[in-house]
Design a protein around this motif. Sequence first.
Motif, PDB file in Angstrom:
ATOM      1  N   PHE A   1       0.821  -1.210   0.000  1.00  0.00           N
ATOM      2  CA  PHE A   1       0.000   0.000   0.000  1.00  0.00           C
ATOM      3  C   PHE A   1       0.855   1.259   0.000  1.00  0.00           C
ATOM      4  O   PHE A   1       1.944   1.269   0.563  1.00  0.00           O
ATOM      5  CB  PHE A   1      -0.926   0.002   1.214  1.00  0.00           C
ATOM      6  CG  PHE A   1      -1.848  -1.174   1.258  1.00  0.00           C
ATOM      7  CD1 PHE A   1      -3.023  -1.172   0.530  1.00  0.00           C
ATOM      8  CD2 PHE A   1      -1.535  -2.290   2.014  1.00  0.00           C
ATOM      9  CE1 PHE A   1      -3.876  -2.264   0.554  1.00  0.00           C
ATOM     10  CE2 PHE A   1      -2.379  -3.389   2.048  1.00  0.00           C
ATOM     11  CZ  PHE A   1      -3.546  -3.386   1.312  1.00  0.00           C
TER      12      PHE A   1
ATOM     13  N   ALA B   1       0.393   5.687   0.533  1.00  0.00           N
ATOM     14  CA  ALA B   1      -0.552   6.706   0.976  1.00  0.00           C
ATOM     15  C   ALA B   1       0.158   8.022   1.170  1.00  0.00           C
ATOM     16  O   ALA B   1       1.312   8.056   1.558  1.00  0.00           O
ATOM     17  CB  ALA B   1      -1.215   6.282   2.276  1.00  0.00           C
ATOM     18  N   SER B   2      -0.550   9.090   0.867  1.00  0.00           N
ATOM     19  CA  SER B   2       0.006  10.415   1.120  1.00  0.00           C
ATOM     20  C   SER B   2      -0.774  11.146   2.186  1.00  0.00           C
ATOM     21  O   SER B   2      -0.497  12.293   2.477  1.00  0.00           O
ATOM     22  CB  SER B   2       0.011  11.237  -0.166  1.00  0.00           C
ATOM     23  OG  SER B   2       0.971  10.708  -1.025  1.00  0.00           O
TER      24      SER B   2
ATOM     25  N   PHE C   1       5.217   9.724   3.488  1.00  0.00           N
ATOM     26  CA  PHE C   1       4.192  10.063   2.510  1.00  0.00           C
ATOM     27  C   PHE C   1       4.652   9.582   1.143  1.00  0.00           C
ATOM     28  O   PHE C   1       5.828   9.665   0.811  1.00  0.00           O
ATOM     29  CB  PHE C   1       3.963  11.575   2.486  1.00  0.00           C
ATOM     30  CG  PHE C   1       3.147  12.061   3.642  1.00  0.00           C
ATOM     31  CD1 PHE C   1       2.030  12.835   3.418  1.00  0.00           C
ATOM     32  CD2 PHE C   1       3.477  11.729   4.926  1.00  0.00           C
ATOM     33  CE1 PHE C   1       1.257  13.277   4.477  1.00  0.00           C
ATOM     34  CE2 PHE C   1       2.719  12.169   5.991  1.00  0.00           C
ATOM     35  CZ  PHE C   1       1.606  12.952   5.773  1.00  0.00           C
ATOM     36  N   ALA C   2       3.715   9.124   0.378  1.00  0.00           N
ATOM     37  CA  ALA C   2       4.082   8.511  -0.888  1.00  0.00           C
ATOM     38  C   ALA C   2       4.778   9.487  -1.816  1.00  0.00           C
ATOM     39  O   ALA C   2       5.486   9.093  -2.725  1.00  0.00           O
ATOM     40  CB  ALA C   2       2.835   7.956  -1.562  1.00  0.00           C
TER      41      ALA C   2
ATOM     42  N   ALA D   1       8.257   0.522  -3.854  1.00  0.00           N
ATOM     43  CA  ALA D   1       7.778  -0.746  -4.401  1.00  0.00           C
ATOM     44  C   ALA D   1       8.858  -1.428  -5.231  1.00  0.00           C
ATOM     45  O   ALA D   1       8.805  -2.632  -5.469  1.00  0.00           O
ATOM     46  CB  ALA D   1       6.530  -0.515  -5.244  1.00  0.00           C
TER      47      ALA D   1
ATOM     48  N   ALA E   1       8.853   3.357   3.267  1.00  0.00           N
ATOM     49  CA  ALA E   1       8.014   3.420   2.086  1.00  0.00           C
ATOM     50  C   ALA E   1       6.567   3.084   2.333  1.00  0.00           C
ATOM     51  O   ALA E   1       6.186   2.595   3.368  1.00  0.00           O
ATOM     52  CB  ALA E   1       8.553   2.429   1.089  1.00  0.00           C
ATOM     53  N   MET E   2       5.803   3.397   1.300  1.00  0.00           N
ATOM     54  CA  MET E   2       4.444   2.940   1.184  1.00  0.00           C
ATOM     55  C   MET E   2       3.596   3.331   2.375  1.00  0.00           C
ATOM     56  O   MET E   2       2.855   2.542   2.937  1.00  0.00           O
ATOM     57  CB  MET E   2       4.398   1.426   0.994  1.00  0.00           C
ATOM     58  CG  MET E   2       5.460   0.885   0.081  1.00  0.00           C
ATOM     59  SD  MET E   2       5.496   1.763  -1.464  1.00  0.00           S
ATOM     60  CE  MET E   2       4.055   1.122  -2.229  1.00  0.00           C
ATOM     61  N   GLY E   3       3.737   4.545   2.785  1.00  0.00           N
ATOM     62  CA  GLY E   3       2.826   5.043   3.796  1.00  0.00           C
ATOM     63  C   GLY E   3       3.209   4.701   5.207  1.00  0.00           C
ATOM     64  O   GLY E   3       2.346   4.611   6.072  1.00  0.00           O
ATOM     65  N   THR E   4       4.482   4.495   5.481  1.00  0.00           N
ATOM     66  CA  THR E   4       4.893   4.321   6.863  1.00  0.00           C
ATOM     67  C   THR E   4       4.944   5.701   7.502  1.00  0.00           C
ATOM     68  O   THR E   4       5.628   6.576   7.024  1.00  0.00           O
ATOM     69  CB  THR E   4       6.290   3.701   6.933  1.00  0.00           C
ATOM     70  OG1 THR E   4       6.225   2.477   6.256  1.00  0.00           O
ATOM     71  CG2 THR E   4       6.718   3.483   8.358  1.00  0.00           C
TER      72      THR E   4
ATOM     73  N   THR F   1       2.890   6.525  -7.189  1.00  0.00           N
ATOM     74  CA  THR F   1       4.248   6.044  -6.931  1.00  0.00           C
ATOM     75  C   THR F   1       4.595   5.032  -8.019  1.00  0.00           C
ATOM     76  O   THR F   1       3.732   4.609  -8.787  1.00  0.00           O
ATOM     77  CB  THR F   1       4.346   5.388  -5.550  1.00  0.00           C
ATOM     78  OG1 THR F   1       3.542   4.212  -5.545  1.00  0.00           O
ATOM     79  CG2 THR F   1       3.859   6.323  -4.467  1.00  0.00           C
TER      80      THR F   1
END
Lengths: 319, 512
Positions: A230, A232-233, B158-159, B168, B176-179, B308
């Motif tokens: 996933f 997210a921004s 943020f992506a 990815a 990454a990826m929304g951590t 992304t």
Amino acid sequence: MNLPEHGPRYPMTPILLIALVSLTSGAAAAQGFSPDDLARSRFEIVNTRTGLRLDFVDGRVAQLHTARSEEEFVPLKMAITENTCYPASAPARCSLILPFRVYVPSFIWTRHPDPARIGQVVHRKQNPDSPEQPLSNGLGTYFLSVEDRQRTGEEVITRPMEFVCDDYAWLTGSADGSIPRWFTINTWGSEINTINFESGINENQTFSGGFNIQLTAVFGRKYIVSSGLFFASIPLPALVSTGPATLVYRRSDHELCQSSFSMDASALERKAQEVVVALQKGPFEPRSLAPIGVDRELETVTRLKKALDASQSNEGVIP
Amino acid sequence: MKSILLTALLLSATVAAAETVMKPAARLNHLSRVLRGHSPSTDERRALQSAVTEGREEAFLAAKTDEYLASEAHAFKMNARLEELFRLQTNGTPLSPVLDPTNPPEAPGYGKSNFTLYGHVNSMNHLFHEIARKNLSWDTLLTGKHYRAFDISAFRGFALTDYGFLAALVPDLKSAMGTYADVPFAPETGPIVYTDVSFAPNDPRVAGALTTARFFYRFANTGLNKNRRRAAVIFRVFLCDSMSAAIPSSEGKEGAILDLMFPHDNRMTEEQIREMAQGDGHGQRPDCMACHYKLDPMGRTMMTSPLTLSPLASPGRLTYRTSARSVDVPVRGIGELGAAIARQPEYLSCQVRHFWRWFMDERVPLSPAREDQLIREFERVGRRTNDFVRIMLNQPEFYRISAPLTESEIRAQRVKTFLRKCQDCHKDQFYDGNDDGKFPDFTSWPIGGDEPEMKRWVRRIQRVMDLEHDGENPRMPPVEAPWRTTHSEVLLIKNWIRDGAPDESGRKQVTP
């Protein structure tokens, strides 16, 4: 606290209650507090890595605690608007059944000269005539869903996300209604209308989503989202759109297809609102922060501290 | 007698030429301003004076050229030129040369904010910077496979950061990826964290500046847009195709089609746009296809990567036509697209024209013969950035002072600047009056090729701009267009037509 007009800000969505709330609102209002009240409102931030503590100059201490909801779920309706590979397929209606938890942080007095205040929520008064507001109002509310396992490494949600359609021909091209046991959505893009930092204008844009969303069929009529990568921004569930959602996947001949859906996220907003209102009454767990919170809480509280240190009369007092 | 005349002519030509070449002090000033963006220091001026006295000013200027080309200021200047070319927000702050972690860049009005950091410390700007700093091939913008990915604390996780954008493909980029929280806390102006990332030379998923978080975010995508906006930017920047939306031909549906192209500053919903597109067959009409036939296949190369970068490459095509040839190259992904563009002659011509615009006085035209010669030079130096900049600096026009424009030249230039805005939208429009069915180039005079045609077009311009009433009720630009004529523009065109539409020499092209 004066931020530049086009300065840093977090992307906001219509679901404001689950996005971060700026501390700037009403910042320039207060005047008329006594110098003593202003001085005793100063504090130091102690980051314990498991939470935040505020040590006030007058000896008071507050700890950040969190109220956590039970695992909730809400169905979000989706209606197909475009299908590049199977344009003749029936106009499907689907639902994304989203499990979630809400975390509401609050500062709680752990040391206070008035014993009755111990265990109570810390408030801030921005103006002598205005009502007190919880100090944590600036911290925002955290909304965790399936993808937060990826973010936090914790099993914050146990129930799988479900994806259910009344007809899957748009996805499979199959006329007999059968669905494959497994299916991969290569890309899921969720759109919102928000500001583009570069151009300064609001526009529809993909702002979150996922890659390799693995769907596993259950009872031959619905899918669960068994895994995905996933992105997210904004701190919102990655597969939730307040605008259209676009899915890219492979046809059996490996051609890439694109299907777009409109998604109604209002049910999530309503449900989250109910949950938040209930949580704000406590009780607040001693486990302190939401799994995703610590950096952002610290940054927000640091901004507040800076503002109080620099210009107390603009930020009110902490009685 | 003949030889005396010839000598006199040659002498006068030499004198004229000598008068137009800058003196050494002006040359140093010009060199410094063009390469570094500021004037030379007092010490440099003094050193030049000594060099002139000793008769070694050429060697001095050559040494300064080397020094300036190796400077951070030049790298930043090229970075700013590229930001402008890509229409990115430019804060005017140089990328810190060594990325001093204790001293992030500062922009007026923004302070040391994270957004300022985001605007400068990102893989796209780093690539722009490195192209000049390391004298890389200009093609790296399209074919680069090496990135410096930055992690900015306020945007952490943020992506739209480099880490989130590449995560990815590069699992090591853990945030990454929304951590949002599982990385160590960094204060607002804390250390700048970065990771250098490389991909295989034939990786079809990666294409220099095109596959950077800033590019993707600047030109945001939606399911409806299908990456056409990004494709349009690629055509504009790398193939010099302005890609302005074409004004539809008069078939009675202008309003609806224009609504599609200029959807009211995003006030229309996607559903409304979809409905309109289906109702009017947008995408099949010749005017629409003038853009869609090339945007759609290019947009497909980014289909799997809405925000992304996807681990899955998306096949597409590089497709376009020029008056001389058709191009249609199937590609496995955007990586191959970038490489395919870099092989096209239109790319070479376009990039040489960018350099000409950046390094020469705007009044100095680039003739087709000079363009061909410069393309050969661009190839000879392996398309390396600074080597080609040096070639531009060695062109005789670089140090030449252009003669001041005459009044009629200034007027003609202003009229053409205005007409170019019209041309951008009308260039792919079809109508019945021409053999090839295309609108004429409004900036190529006489419009339409001869005086009667010019007269016809001037009358049309007069009518659609409602010049008779000082532009009170114009039909062009259409109300849906993103620009409006100013009152001074209306007067400019009105008076120009009243005076017989004079060309650069002041010669009337139309009987008033």
